[in-house]
Scaffold this active site. Structure first.
Site, PDB file in Angstrom:
ATOM      1  N   ASP A   1      -2.653   1.219   6.912  1.00 52.14           N
ATOM      2  CA  ASP A   1      -1.817   0.946   5.727  1.00 52.14           C
ATOM      3  C   ASP A   1      -1.356  -0.513   5.722  1.00 52.14           C
ATOM      4  O   ASP A   1      -1.242  -1.137   4.667  1.00 52.14           O
ATOM      5  CB  ASP A   1      -0.595   1.871   5.709  1.00 52.14           C
ATOM      6  CG  ASP A   1      -0.969   3.319   5.884  1.00 52.14           C
ATOM      7  OD1 ASP A   1      -1.300   3.967   4.880  1.00 52.14           O
ATOM      8  OD2 ASP A   1      -0.949   3.783   7.041  1.00 52.14           O
TER       9      ASP A   1
ATOM     10  N   GLU B   1      -1.092  -1.265  -4.882  1.00 50.92           N
ATOM     11  CA  GLU B   1      -2.314  -0.489  -5.108  1.00 50.92           C
ATOM     12  C   GLU B   1      -2.095   0.468  -6.268  1.00 50.92           C
ATOM     13  O   GLU B   1      -1.113   1.208  -6.296  1.00 50.92           O
ATOM     14  CB  GLU B   1      -2.682   0.302  -3.853  1.00 50.92           C
ATOM     15  CG  GLU B   1      -3.996   1.045  -4.016  1.00 50.92           C
ATOM     16  CD  GLU B   1      -4.442   1.714  -2.740  1.00 50.92           C
ATOM     17  OE1 GLU B   1      -5.081   1.055  -1.915  1.00 50.92           O
ATOM     18  OE2 GLU B   1      -4.107   2.900  -2.566  1.00 50.92           O
TER      19      GLU B   1
ATOM     20  N   ASP C   1       0.883  -1.162   0.000  1.00 53.03           N
ATOM     21  CA  ASP C   1       0.000   0.000   0.000  1.00 53.03           C
ATOM     22  C   ASP C   1       0.925   1.216   0.000  1.00 53.03           C
ATOM     23  O   ASP C   1       1.429   1.614   1.050  1.00 53.03           O
ATOM     24  CB  ASP C   1      -0.901  -0.007   1.235  1.00 53.03           C
ATOM     25  CG  ASP C   1      -1.846   1.174   1.267  1.00 53.03           C
ATOM     26  OD1 ASP C   1      -2.312   1.598   0.192  1.00 53.03           O
ATOM     27  OD2 ASP C   1      -2.112   1.682   2.373  1.00 53.03           O
TER      28      ASP C   1
END
Length: 183
Positions: free
Chosen positions: A141, A68, A7
Site C-alpha cells: 500500500d 486512487e 492508496d
C-alpha cells in the site's frame, strides 16, 4: 511539484510524498501507512484515517493530493471501505483548498511500469528504482501511494495542457456555420 499519493483502504491506507517534475529526477519525502484496527467501528476508523492524513498534510505541505480512483470489485464490503477512505482523503485535501487528482490503478501501473496490468511486485520494484531507494517500500500500500504520486507528477503537464485546450475551446465563439444551426 510536491504530491501526496493516497492508496485508500480502511485497514491500511498507504501514503507517500514525492517531489519532482516530469523529465527530472524524483525525490521521496516520506512514505507510510495509516492503520486502523479491523474490529473497530467504521466511523472510528474513518476518523483515524482523517487524523493520519491530516498529519501527513501538516508535515509535508503537498501542492496536490493524488488518490486512487475506486473501481468496482466483486467484494462490495471491500469497495465500500476503500470508497469511504478515498472520500476522507479528498475531504482533507478540499478542506485545505488543495487540488485532488484521481488515477485508476491501471493508469498508475502503466505510468510507473509501462504495463497497465503489472503486479504489485513490479510496481514496488519500479518505485524503488525511480526513487533510488535501497529496498521496496512495505507494505505494498505504501509503494502504491508513491506510485500514485509519481503517476501524477509525470501526467500532470499533459493533463493540464488538455484542460487548458478544452477551456479555450469552450470560450471560443462557435464557427458561423454552427451559429446558424443553433438558431
Amino acid at each position: 511539484m510536491r504530491v501526496l499519493g493516497v492508496d485508500p483502504g480502511l485497514t491500511r491506507c498507504g501514503v507517500g510524498v514525492v517531489e519532482g517534475a516530469a523529465g527530472r529526477p524524483l525525490t521521496m519525502l516520506g512514505v507510510g501507512v495509516v492503520r486502523t484496527p479491523a474490529e473497530a467501528d467504521t466511523p472510528l476508523r474513518l476518523v483515524a484515517i482523517e487524523r493520519g492524513i491530516e498529519e501527513w498534510l501538516d508535515e509535508h505541505r503537498p501542492e496536490l493530493v493524488a488518490v486512487e480512483r475506486v473501481f468496482s470489485q466483486h467484494n462490495v464490503r471491500t469497495v465500500m471501505g476503500t470508497a469511504q477512505a478515498s472520500a476522507v482523503a479528498m475531504l482533507c485535501a478540499a478542506r485545505r483548498g488543495l487540488p485532488v487528482a484521481l488515477h485508476t490503478p491501471s493508469e498508475v501501473k502503466a505510468a510507473v511500469t509501462g504495463n497497465g496490468r503489472a503486479d504489485k511486485a513490479q510496481v514496488g520494484a519500479m518505485v524503488t528504482r525511480l526513487l533510488r531507494l535501497a529496498a521496496p517500500p512495505t507494505p505494498a500500500d505504501a509503494a502504491d501511494a508513491l506510485a500514485l504520486a509519481i503517476c501524477h507528477i509525470w501526467r500532470a503537464p499533459a493533463q493540464n495542457r488538455l484542460a487548458e485546450a478544452q477551456a479555450a475551446a469552450r470560450r471560443a465563439p462557435a464557427p458561423a456555420s454552427v451559429r446558424k444551426v443553433r438558431r
